[in-house]
Design a protein around this motif. Structure first.
Motif, PDB file in Angstrom:
ATOM      1  N   ILE A   3      -8.287  -4.515  -1.974  1.00  0.00           N
ATOM      2  CA  ILE A   3      -6.970  -3.591  -0.555  1.00  0.00           C
ATOM      3  C   ILE A   3      -7.040  -4.428   0.577  1.00  0.00           C
ATOM      4  O   ILE A   3      -8.819  -4.292   0.987  1.00  0.00           O
ATOM      5  CB  ILE A   3      -6.222  -1.968  -0.372  1.00  0.00           C
ATOM      6  CG1 ILE A   3      -6.542  -0.706  -1.971  1.00  0.00           C
ATOM      7  CG2 ILE A   3      -5.787  -1.817   1.158  1.00  0.00           C
ATOM      8  CD1 ILE A   3      -6.273   0.679  -0.885  1.00  0.00           C
ATOM      9  N   SER A   4      -6.052  -5.433   1.010  1.00  0.00           N
ATOM     10  CA  SER A   4      -6.927  -5.926   1.902  1.00  0.00           C
ATOM     11  C   SER A   4      -5.262  -5.806   3.232  1.00  0.00           C
ATOM     12  O   SER A   4      -4.265  -5.309   2.690  1.00  0.00           O
ATOM     13  CB  SER A   4      -6.603  -6.929   1.885  1.00  0.00           C
ATOM     14  OG  SER A   4      -5.483  -7.980   1.339  1.00  0.00           O
ATOM     15  N   PHE A   5      -5.226  -6.110   4.445  1.00  0.00           N
ATOM     16  CA  PHE A   5      -4.543  -5.438   5.319  1.00  0.00           C
ATOM     17  C   PHE A   5      -4.475  -6.774   6.041  1.00  0.00           C
ATOM     18  O   PHE A   5      -5.762  -6.905   6.583  1.00  0.00           O
ATOM     19  CB  PHE A   5      -4.785  -4.108   5.704  1.00  0.00           C
ATOM     20  CG  PHE A   5      -4.180  -3.855   7.000  1.00  0.00           C
ATOM     21  CD1 PHE A   5      -2.827  -3.218   6.513  1.00  0.00           C
ATOM     22  CD2 PHE A   5      -4.510  -3.681   8.156  1.00  0.00           C
ATOM     23  CE1 PHE A   5      -1.928  -3.162   7.596  1.00  0.00           C
ATOM     24  CE2 PHE A   5      -3.765  -3.714   9.568  1.00  0.00           C
ATOM     25  CZ  PHE A   5      -2.039  -3.206   9.077  1.00  0.00           C
ATOM     26  N   MET A  17      -0.103  -4.299   3.514  1.00  0.00           N
ATOM     27  CA  MET A  17      -0.981  -4.128   2.653  1.00  0.00           C
ATOM     28  C   MET A  17      -1.040  -4.827   1.340  1.00  0.00           C
ATOM     29  O   MET A  17       0.091  -3.955   0.415  1.00  0.00           O
ATOM     30  CB  MET A  17      -1.209  -2.171   2.970  1.00  0.00           C
ATOM     31  CG  MET A  17      -2.442  -1.939   1.786  1.00  0.00           C
ATOM     32  SD  MET A  17      -2.167  -0.120   1.525  1.00  0.00           S
ATOM     33  CE  MET A  17      -3.478   0.224   2.252  1.00  0.00           C
ATOM     34  N   TYR A  30      -8.972   6.025  -3.369  1.00  0.00           N
ATOM     35  CA  TYR A  30      -8.707   4.613  -2.270  1.00  0.00           C
ATOM     36  C   TYR A  30      -8.150   4.690  -1.528  1.00  0.00           C
ATOM     37  O   TYR A  30      -7.955   3.962  -0.074  1.00  0.00           O
ATOM     38  CB  TYR A  30      -9.575   3.808  -2.838  1.00  0.00           C
ATOM     39  CG  TYR A  30      -9.946   2.841  -2.445  1.00  0.00           C
ATOM     40  CD1 TYR A  30     -10.641   2.568  -1.227  1.00  0.00           C
ATOM     41  CD2 TYR A  30      -9.640   1.128  -2.553  1.00  0.00           C
ATOM     42  CE1 TYR A  30     -10.660   1.303  -0.281  1.00  0.00           C
ATOM     43  CE2 TYR A  30      -9.576   0.258  -1.782  1.00  0.00           C
ATOM     44  CZ  TYR A  30     -10.120  -0.032  -0.833  1.00  0.00           C
ATOM     45  OH  TYR A  30     -10.975  -0.855  -0.018  1.00  0.00           O
ATOM     46  N   GLU A  34      -7.187   4.833   2.613  1.00  0.00           N
ATOM     47  CA  GLU A  34      -6.980   3.468   3.481  1.00  0.00           C
ATOM     48  C   GLU A  34      -5.274   3.860   3.953  1.00  0.00           C
ATOM     49  O   GLU A  34      -5.561   2.955   5.187  1.00  0.00           O
ATOM     50  CB  GLU A  34      -7.122   1.999   2.276  1.00  0.00           C
ATOM     51  CG  GLU A  34      -7.825   1.930   2.112  1.00  0.00           C
ATOM     52  CD  GLU A  34      -9.723   2.023   3.463  1.00  0.00           C
ATOM     53  OE1 GLU A  34      -9.002   0.613   3.949  1.00  0.00           O
ATOM     54  OE2 GLU A  34     -10.571   2.256   2.829  1.00  0.00           O
ATOM     55  N   LYS A  37      -6.063   5.807   6.769  1.00  0.00           N
ATOM     56  CA  LYS A  37      -6.643   5.134   7.761  1.00  0.00           C
ATOM     57  C   LYS A  37      -5.491   4.445   8.662  1.00  0.00           C
ATOM     58  O   LYS A  37      -5.205   4.302  10.498  1.00  0.00           O
ATOM     59  CB  LYS A  37      -7.805   4.569   7.691  1.00  0.00           C
ATOM     60  CG  LYS A  37      -8.718   4.780   7.197  1.00  0.00           C
ATOM     61  CD  LYS A  37     -10.202   4.232   6.992  1.00  0.00           C
ATOM     62  CE  LYS A  37     -11.053   4.733   5.979  1.00  0.00           C
ATOM     63  NZ  LYS A  37     -12.005   3.704   5.357  1.00  0.00           N
TER      64      LYS A  37
END
Length: 137
Positions: A3-5, A17, A30, A34, A37
């Motif tokens: 996962i990248s943001f 995301m 997970y 995320e 968060k």
């Protein structure tokens, strides 16, 4: 799953995301963590880039529903888990599309899964990032 943001400075309450790999029983917790968060840091609108999502299991479907509820501001302590969440989706998907979670470029296999469980109408789907981001405001 990876996962990248990313976030645009012009829309500080909106994030992107990117999901890579499989959203399944091994990765759904997970993914939820995320997303929670991000919500806790002030993100209120989330575009899920699914262009590299390769698989979506029932656990992934439940996770999508759970983060939709988080981004609606629902109390996390009352959220149902497991198969109860799947049953809650059936009740919830009649409430229309989600205002705070949108999907970007899901593959045909992902769209087929969402359609099979009746969630394609629950999430707005976009193929271009600019209209997707504009749809939040």
């Amino acid at each position: 799953m990876e996962i990248s943001f990313s976030q645009n400075q012009d829309t500080p309450d909106t994030g992107i995301m990117k999901l890579q790999g499989a959203l399944d029983g091994a990765s759904y917790e997970y993914f939820i963590l995320e997303a929670q968060k991000l919500y806790d840091t002030g993100i209120r609108n989330l575009l899920l880039d699914m262009s590299e999502l390769t698989f979506l299991s029932s656990a992934g479907i439940a996770a999508l529903h759970r983060i939709a509820r988080v981004f609606r501001g629902e109390d996390r302590t009352t959220m149902e888990e497991g198969w109860s969440a799947i049953h809650a989706i059936a009740k919830d998907h009649n409430s229309g599309s989600q205002a705070h979670i949108k999907l970007l470029n899901p593959g045909e296999n992902i769209l087929a899964v969402l359609d099979t469980v009746g969630l394609q109408a629950f999430f707005e789907v976009f193929t271009d990032i600019h209209p997707a981001m504009a749809s939040f405001h």
